[in-house]
Design an enzyme around this catalytic site. Sequence first.
Site, short mmCIF file in Angstrom:
data_model
loop_
_atom_site.label_atom_id
_atom_site.label_comp_id
_atom_site.label_asym_id
_atom_site.label_seq_id
_atom_site.Cartn_x
_atom_site.Cartn_y
_atom_site.Cartn_z
CD GLU A 1 16.69 -13.72 3.49
OE1 GLU A 1 16.20 -14.52 4.33
OE2 GLU A 1 17.19 -12.62 3.80
CG ASP B 1 -1.87 1.11 1.32
OD1 ASP B 1 -2.74 1.20 0.43
OD2 ASP B 1 -1.79 1.91 2.27
#
Length: 550
Positions: free
Chosen positions: A271, A211
Amino acid sequence: MTATAMQLSPDTDLDWWKGGIIYQIYPRSFQDTTGDGIGDLNGITQRLPYVASLGVDAIWISPFFTSPMKDFGYDVCDYRDVDPMFGTLEDFDRLIATAHRLGLRVMIDLVLSHTSDAHPWFQESRSDRSNPKADWYVWADPKPDGTPPNNWLSIFGGQGWHWDARRLQYYLHNFLSSQPDLNFHNPDVQDALLDVTRFWLDRGVDGFRLDTINFYFADKELRDNPALPPEKRNATIAPAVNPYNHQEHLYSKNQPENLDFLKRFRDLLDEYPGTAAVGEVGDAQLGMQLLGEYTRDGQGVQMCYAFEFLAGDLLTAPRVVEVFDKLETAAPDGWACWALSNHDVTRHVTRWNLDEQGARCYATLLQCLRGSVCLYQGEELGLNEARVAYEDLQDPYGIEFWPEYVGRDGCRTPMVWEASNQNGGFSEEKPWLPVAHEHLGNAVALQEEREDALLHHYRRVIAMRASEPALRQGEQSQMKADGDLLHFVRSDGTTRWFCAFNLGGDAASVHPPEGDWTFVEGIGGTDPGRATGAGGMRLGPWQYTLLKSA
């Protein structure tokens, strides 16, 4: 990593997001299973087979975190838990597991730029000027005359600063005064938010919608924003009645330090192979430039969306060309995510005054454009903007500016699953927003029974995009507007597609480029018999044609 997160197959396409289709779910309005008139996580899980049947790649769930709900979840007071009105963390785990079994990825809405004023971080920060979180938010002394430190404004109207009697300082809020802005210049704040991100990655989410991604940093010196000349103002981000449009927001957002934080965020995502993020770029002047900066390969999020296709003016053929020309200039290496509707704007069927043929035309166009795609719940049903009476309004934005701007409630009314009762199968009790009576005739159950329904058209064009590499990730070239006629070529080195759309009310003629073209059947548009020939083809109002060449 949890067991849920391990359910994804090792041969999962790690670049699923590139050209992928994301279905946005507004949880308050999707499906109620508890009888309180508010949708919940178990309701989403119950309806996931329907979402999977559309053929989309992922869902994006708007905020469901613990919140006072003054801005319906975009004011978070606990990033690591589910608000009880939506369920529990265990309910979310079941949702993730069900989605993955159905082949759907799950993206969640992360609101990092601000929190609720009920968040423990803010409660500690406001207690005095010397506590460990004293500068976790943007605090500033008043001017000598007691007024705010600068001229920054709130998107929700009025000043962007709120006085706090405890600290005898102002705090910044780009949105509601109950949504204080975090201070990203403090590395501890960044670390805390990245820890939150890791918490949900470990829980098995496949990505995030970020957002207000360009609001993370404010100018350290808190310099005044310059005035924006009237001819440069537009209502893309804020309604025309909002003085927010009178400023060039040079210092209150879009700061260069954002790039360093987004690199840290991207390193964390990397990751977890196969995860992705889409950022919401809220800026009326610099949207495309920021999109390019924030999606630079490996340096930021994978994709962003600006507001060009969410604007009020009709998306004409010249406008589409203008947007892509701007994208090519400002963000040649960027990756856009296109949407016609979402939870913050008037539904595009109403915004552009479309009939069903127009809705089919734009649905097909969206699936043919280069970039990724977001669909908003109910869009596939052709839902229009609901009229919500003033006494039923929930959105603080609409209440503030009513009646000149009625807010966002009209696009947030409940999903209609069946036409058997006024609540449309959403709830057995009175919904938090009333179901629009005219929506009942567009209910899922009714459209499932009609082969010619808009719902099935969405399924067909989504399947078309999913099965064609040229449309999903291929190049786009030769885009041109001839009056209301838009046409372009998509290609992947093996296959070419010629896509032509008449985005107007008068007939138009189109001439495909040289080539051995075959009419693409099964997705509507024009009569196949008129698809080839030296004289080209004639497209009626809101008709389109798709040709393919191997």
